[in-house]
Scaffold this motif. Structure first.
Motif, mmCIF file in Angstrom:
data_model
loop_
_atom_site.group_PDB
_atom_site.id
_atom_site.type_symbol
_atom_site.label_atom_id
_atom_site.label_comp_id
_atom_site.label_asym_id
_atom_site.label_seq_id
_atom_site.Cartn_x
_atom_site.Cartn_y
_atom_site.Cartn_z
ATOM 1 N N GLN A 39 47.288 42.381 38.545
ATOM 2 C CA GLN A 39 46.477 43.185 37.633
ATOM 3 C C GLN A 39 47.088 44.550 37.286
ATOM 4 O O GLN A 39 47.785 45.157 38.090
ATOM 5 N N CYS A 56 34.421 39.798 43.575
ATOM 6 C CA CYS A 56 35.671 39.323 44.193
ATOM 7 C C CYS A 56 35.377 38.388 45.369
ATOM 8 O O CYS A 56 34.759 38.796 46.350
ATOM 9 N N CYS A 88 44.281 38.536 47.841
ATOM 10 C CA CYS A 88 43.889 38.297 46.441
ATOM 11 C C CYS A 88 44.406 36.923 46.023
ATOM 12 O O CYS A 88 45.571 36.602 46.257
ATOM 13 N N CYS A 91 42.341 35.086 40.927
ATOM 14 C CA CYS A 91 41.390 34.158 40.308
ATOM 15 C C CYS A 91 40.904 34.645 38.954
ATOM 16 O O CYS A 91 40.305 33.901 38.204
ATOM 17 N N CYS A 94 37.632 39.372 38.614
ATOM 18 C CA CYS A 94 37.446 40.829 38.484
ATOM 19 C C CYS A 94 37.644 41.275 37.044
ATOM 20 O O CYS A 94 36.914 42.127 36.537
HETATM 21 S S1 SF4 Z 1 41.822 38.246 41.089
HETATM 22 FE FE1 SF4 Z 1 40.330 39.871 41.304
HETATM 23 S S2 SF4 Z 1 38.426 38.841 41.911
HETATM 24 FE FE2 SF4 Z 1 40.082 37.377 42.238
HETATM 25 S S3 SF4 Z 1 40.647 37.647 44.382
HETATM 26 FE FE3 SF4 Z 1 42.002 38.998 43.192
HETATM 27 S S4 SF4 Z 1 41.000 40.990 43.136
HETATM 28 FE FE4 SF4 Z 1 39.469 39.458 43.796
#
Ligand code: SF4
Ligand code: SF4
Length: 138
Positions: A39, A56, A88, A91, A94
């Motif tokens: 991210q 999450c 993490c 997925c 978030c």
């Molecule tokens: S992508 Fe986002 S919601 Fe999914 S596990 Fe990672 S931090 Fe958590």
């Protein structure tokens, strides 16, 4: 004998055909745009609603807010924002729930490291991870 000939013809065909391998890591791998990578976080857009941390599934987001420096302003601004990439699972939940697109997925995936400690990424690191942001999120 027939099997050998078949095998050799396949080898020869592959030898002169288009290469399917890359010289990674010298040649970067361009992932498809729907790929869910590490991210990017923009503190300016975050309204500290906590929705990303709440949804999450692995509870790997840790965030804190603070009062804005300007006493005229209401609400909170983000103070710290960390993601633990040890757990993490990329997925995308978030980023789906974030109402301001403060957190978005990129196509970056390289996180290999010799230390688990390096898998804790803070707000500064996530903000600077601003390349290859998924096009649909521009
Ligand atoms: S992508 Fe986002 S919601 Fe999914 S596990 Fe990672 S931090 Fe958590
Ligand atoms: S959901 Fe978005 S706006 Fe809300 S705390 Fe998370 S990153 Fe900030």
């Amino acid at each position: 004998m027939l099997g050998l000939a078949k095998g050799l013809s396949y080898t020869l065909k592959t030898l002169v055909g288009k290469k399917v391998t890359l010289k990674y890591p010298d040649e970067p791998i361009i992932m498809p745009d729907r790929f869910r990578g590490i991210q990017h976080f923009d503190p300016e857009k975050c309204i500290v609603c906590n929705q990303c941390a709440r949804i999450c599934p692995t509870q790997c987001i840790d965030l804190t807010g603070k009062k804005p420096d300007d006493p005229e302003k209401k609400g909170k601004v983000i103070n710290t924002y960390d993601i633990n990439f040890e757990i993490c699972i990329l997925c995308d939940l978030c980023t789906e729930v974030c109402p301001t697109e403060a957190i978005v997925m990129t196509n970056n995936f390289e996180l290999a490291s010799f230390s688990r400690d390096e898998l804790f990424k803070d707000m500064k690191w996530l903000h600077e991870n601003n390349t290859n942001v998924r096009k649909e999120q521009h």
